[in-house]
Design a protein around this motif. Structure first.
Motif, PDB file in Angstrom:
ATOM      1  N   ILE A  38       0.834  -1.212   0.000  1.00 41.93           N
ATOM      2  CA  ILE A  38       0.000   0.000   0.000  1.00 41.93           C
ATOM      3  C   ILE A  38       0.862   1.253   0.000  1.00 41.93           C
ATOM      4  CG2 ILE A  38      -2.030  -1.012   1.117  1.00 41.93           C
ATOM      5  CD1 ILE A  38      -1.025   0.375   3.752  1.00 41.93           C
ATOM      6  N   ILE A  39       0.223   2.374  -0.382  1.00 39.94           N
ATOM      7  CA  ILE A  39       0.884   3.681  -0.314  1.00 39.94           C
ATOM      8  C   ILE A  39       0.124   4.538   0.691  1.00 39.94           C
ATOM      9  CG2 ILE A  39       1.400   5.800  -1.587  1.00 39.94           C
ATOM     10  CD1 ILE A  39       1.736   4.056  -4.103  1.00 39.94           C
ATOM     11  N   LEU A  40       0.863   5.137   1.629  1.00 37.07           N
ATOM     12  CA  LEU A  40       0.268   6.089   2.563  1.00 37.07           C
ATOM     13  C   LEU A  40       0.586   7.464   2.007  1.00 37.07           C
ATOM     14  CD1 LEU A  40       0.459   3.441   4.265  1.00 37.07           C
ATOM     15  CD2 LEU A  40       1.006   4.858   6.221  1.00 37.07           C
ATOM     16  N   CYS A  42       1.186  11.331   1.260  1.00 35.65           N
ATOM     17  CA  CYS A  42       1.557  12.506   2.049  1.00 35.65           C
ATOM     18  C   CYS A  42       2.353  13.417   1.123  1.00 35.65           C
ATOM     19  CB  CYS A  42       2.409  12.077   3.240  1.00 35.65           C
ATOM     20  SG  CYS A  42       2.901  13.443   4.307  1.00 35.65           S
ATOM     21  N   TYR A  43       2.041  14.701   1.112  1.00 33.63           N
ATOM     22  CA  TYR A  43       2.765  15.597   0.198  1.00 33.63           C
ATOM     23  C   TYR A  43       2.770  17.032   0.715  1.00 33.63           C
ATOM     24  CZ  TYR A  43      -2.055  16.308  -1.320  1.00 33.63           C
ATOM     25  OH  TYR A  43      -3.391  16.552  -1.340  1.00 33.63           O
ATOM     26  N   LEU A  44       3.689  17.809   0.162  1.00 29.61           N
ATOM     27  CA  LEU A  44       3.833  19.208   0.560  1.00 29.61           C
ATOM     28  C   LEU A  44       3.001  20.098  -0.347  1.00 29.61           C
ATOM     29  CD1 LEU A  44       7.701  19.491   1.075  1.00 29.61           C
ATOM     30  CD2 LEU A  44       5.939  19.084   2.775  1.00 29.61           C
ATOM     31  N   LEU A  90      10.371   5.243   0.967  1.00 27.43           N
ATOM     32  CA  LEU A  90       9.825   6.460   0.347  1.00 27.43           C
ATOM     33  C   LEU A  90      10.058   6.343  -1.148  1.00 27.43           C
ATOM     34  CD1 LEU A  90      11.161   9.432   2.536  1.00 27.43           C
ATOM     35  CD2 LEU A  90       8.958   8.264   2.709  1.00 27.43           C
ATOM     36  N   PHE A  91       9.367   7.143  -1.921  1.00 25.46           N
ATOM     37  CA  PHE A  91       9.649   7.219  -3.362  1.00 25.46           C
ATOM     38  C   PHE A  91      10.681   8.337  -3.513  1.00 25.46           C
ATOM     39  CE2 PHE A  91       5.310   5.660  -2.873  1.00 25.46           C
ATOM     40  CZ  PHE A  91       5.331   4.531  -3.670  1.00 25.46           C
ATOM     41  N   GLU A  92      11.960   7.961  -3.421  1.00 26.25           N
ATOM     42  CA  GLU A  92      13.002   8.999  -3.377  1.00 26.25           C
ATOM     43  C   GLU A  92      13.027   9.864  -4.642  1.00 26.25           C
ATOM     44  OE1 GLU A  92      16.809   8.081  -1.324  1.00 26.25           O
ATOM     45  OE2 GLU A  92      15.843   6.118  -1.033  1.00 26.25           O
ATOM     46  N   GLU A  93      12.642   9.255  -5.775  1.00 26.22           N
ATOM     47  CA  GLU A  93      12.623  10.003  -7.034  1.00 26.22           C
ATOM     48  C   GLU A  93      11.478  11.025  -7.073  1.00 26.22           C
ATOM     49  OE1 GLU A  93      11.703   6.904  -6.557  1.00 26.22           O
ATOM     50  OE2 GLU A  93       9.797   6.591  -7.609  1.00 26.22           O
ATOM     51  N   GLU A  94      10.593  10.972  -6.078  1.00 28.55           N
ATOM     52  CA  GLU A  94       9.437  11.880  -6.030  1.00 28.55           C
ATOM     53  C   GLU A  94       9.640  13.025  -5.034  1.00 28.55           C
ATOM     54  OE1 GLU A  94       6.100  11.782  -7.274  1.00 28.55           O
ATOM     55  OE2 GLU A  94       6.646  10.269  -8.770  1.00 28.55           O
ATOM     56  N   LEU A  95      10.714  12.946  -4.234  1.00 20.62           N
ATOM     57  CA  LEU A  95      10.892  13.934  -3.159  1.00 20.62           C
ATOM     58  C   LEU A  95      11.048  15.346  -3.697  1.00 20.62           C
ATOM     59  CD1 LEU A  95      13.281  12.041  -0.678  1.00 20.62           C
ATOM     60  CD2 LEU A  95      10.861  12.575  -0.352  1.00 20.62           C
ATOM     61  N   GLY A  98       7.951  17.293  -3.687  1.00 21.60           N
ATOM     62  CA  GLY A  98       7.173  17.357  -2.450  1.00 21.60           C
ATOM     63  C   GLY A  98       6.315  16.144  -2.154  1.00 21.60           C
ATOM     64  N   ASN A  99       6.606  15.024  -2.838  1.00 19.57           N
ATOM     65  CA  ASN A  99       5.830  13.805  -2.583  1.00 19.57           C
ATOM     66  C   ASN A  99       6.588  12.947  -1.566  1.00 19.57           C
ATOM     67  OD1 ASN A  99       4.518  11.343  -2.656  1.00 19.57           O
ATOM     68  ND2 ASN A  99       4.430  11.222  -4.906  1.00 19.57           N
ATOM     69  N   THR A 100       6.066  12.870  -0.355  1.00 17.39           N
ATOM     70  CA  THR A 100       6.743  12.129   0.727  1.00 17.39           C
ATOM     71  C   THR A 100       5.928  10.905   1.144  1.00 17.39           C
ATOM     72  OG1 THR A 100       5.675  13.573   2.314  1.00 17.39           O
ATOM     73  CG2 THR A 100       7.911  14.177   1.640  1.00 17.39           C
ATOM     74  N   SER A 101       5.145  10.363   0.207  1.00 23.79           N
ATOM     75  CA  SER A 101       4.311   9.189   0.490  1.00 23.79           C
ATOM     76  C   SER A 101       5.180   8.008   0.916  1.00 23.79           C
ATOM     77  CB  SER A 101       3.513   8.800  -0.751  1.00 23.79           C
ATOM     78  OG  SER A 101       2.750   9.904  -1.193  1.00 23.79           O
ATOM     79  N   LEU A 102       4.603   7.167   1.781  1.00 29.64           N
ATOM     80  CA  LEU A 102       5.317   5.981   2.272  1.00 29.64           C
ATOM     81  C   LEU A 102       4.771   4.745   1.581  1.00 29.64           C
ATOM     82  CD1 LEU A 102       7.281   5.032   4.745  1.00 29.64           C
ATOM     83  CD2 LEU A 102       5.126   4.255   5.745  1.00 29.64           C
TER      84      LEU A 102
END
Ligand SMILES: *[C@@H]1O[C@H](CO)[C@@H](O)[C@H](O)[C@H]1NC(C)=O
Ligand SMILES: *[C@@H]1O[C@H](CO)[C@@H](O)[C@H](O)[C@H]1NC(C)=O
Length: 273
Positions: A38-40, A42-44, A90-95, A98-102
């Motif tokens: 699953i993905i939780l 969370c974003y800025l 984390l999706f490090e390529e998305e940081l 501002g995408n900090t989804s787990l």
């Protein structure tokens, strides 16, 4: 400081700070099926980069340990809750946007709870809490006969692999609940439930009994029926057989003795004459 005051203070700082942001996520709970990934979210907002920030994911039910931490461009594994090891990322390529989804893989029962996504920059921080509900449909109940008990026949019903904790009920053929002894509940190391229920039943017209397992939150229900042969309830037939066998044995022994006695007598008489 109250929540309201914190918000006001943040708003105030926000007006003078260049780097302020909000942390957002879903307000509805994430419903996860055990075993799935699953993905939780969370974003800025605004979608500024989180690459230079500290991203913490915390399970609010477990204090002093973390699900995941990203800090100084690295993943920090110190103080990680053991059962999240190797399952959280984390999706490090998305940081950068501002995408900090787990991402959480192979969901298990212990994953249910509230997760805080906390993001801190040098001058600012905010957080958002995501709720996760775990659903696991366990095994069909297994019914076994335990044998004669005080007041009837003892039966046992068992089922495992459930989340959340299920209910077990015993019913007769008319669907009437039978009063059973207390439910025995065990939780395995992954947080799945195994439950057992003993019952003592008396003979009925049908001798059919049902064990039902149900979990209303996940809307699941399963049943197993057992039919007991009526001889099982009645301990007399084998007693009668035993008595008959004993009598037959006694008759045989007496008969044989008589026969031997007669033969001996005849022989004795013969010699005398
Ligand atoms: C950031 O958000 C804006 C609009 O809010 C959008 O146009 C832009 O594509 C987003 N950038 C990234 C990297 O997602
Ligand atoms: C963040 O990245 C993941 C993986 O690519 C994606 O599934 C998710 O929709 C993204 N979330 C946002 C808010 O962009």
């Amino acid at each position: 400081m109250t929540e309201e005051n914190t918000k006001l203070l943040k708003l105030f700082i926000c007006l003078f700070s260049s780097e302020s942001f909000e942390v957002l996520g879903p307000t509805d709970p994430i419903v996860a099926v055990a075993g799935d990934d699953i993905i939780l979210p969370c974003y800025l907002k605004p979608n500024i980069s989180a690459q230079d920030m500290t991203v913490d994911w915390l399970n609010l039910d477990i204090i002093d340990e973390r699900v995941f931490r990203y800090q100084n461009h690295r993943i920090i594994l110190d103080d990680q809750i053991p059962y999240y090891r190797g399952r959280s990322s984390l999706f490090e390529e998305e940081l950068w946007r501002g995408n900090t989804s787990l991402k959480l893989t192979r969901v298990q029962g212990t994953d249910e709870g509230r997760y805080k996504c906390l993001i801190q920059s040098k001058s600012w921080y905010d957080d958002f809490t995501v709720q996760v509900l775990v659903k696991a449909v366990g095994s069909k109940p297994v019914v076994s006969i335990e044998g004669h008990r005080e007041g009837g026949m003892g039966l046992l019903c068992e089922t495992e692999g459930w989340h959340p904790e299920p209910e077990l009920v015993w019913l007769n053929s008319k669907g009437v609940h039978l009063s059973a002894r207390t439910l025995e509940i065990h939780r395995d190391f992954k947080g799945f439930y195994r439950v057992k229920q003993h019952v003592i039943v008396q003979e009925t017209d049908t001798n059919r009994f049902t064990c039902r397992v149900q979990q209303s939150r996940i809307n699941e229900k399963m049943e197993t029926e057992i039919h007991l042969p009526s001889q099982l309830f009645d301990p007399t037939p084998w007693k009668i057989s035993l008595i008959v066998l004993c009598c037959l044995g006694a008759v045989t022994v007496i008969g044989l003795s008589l026969a031997v006695y007669c033969i001996c007598n005849k022989n004795g008489n013969g010699e005398i004459i």
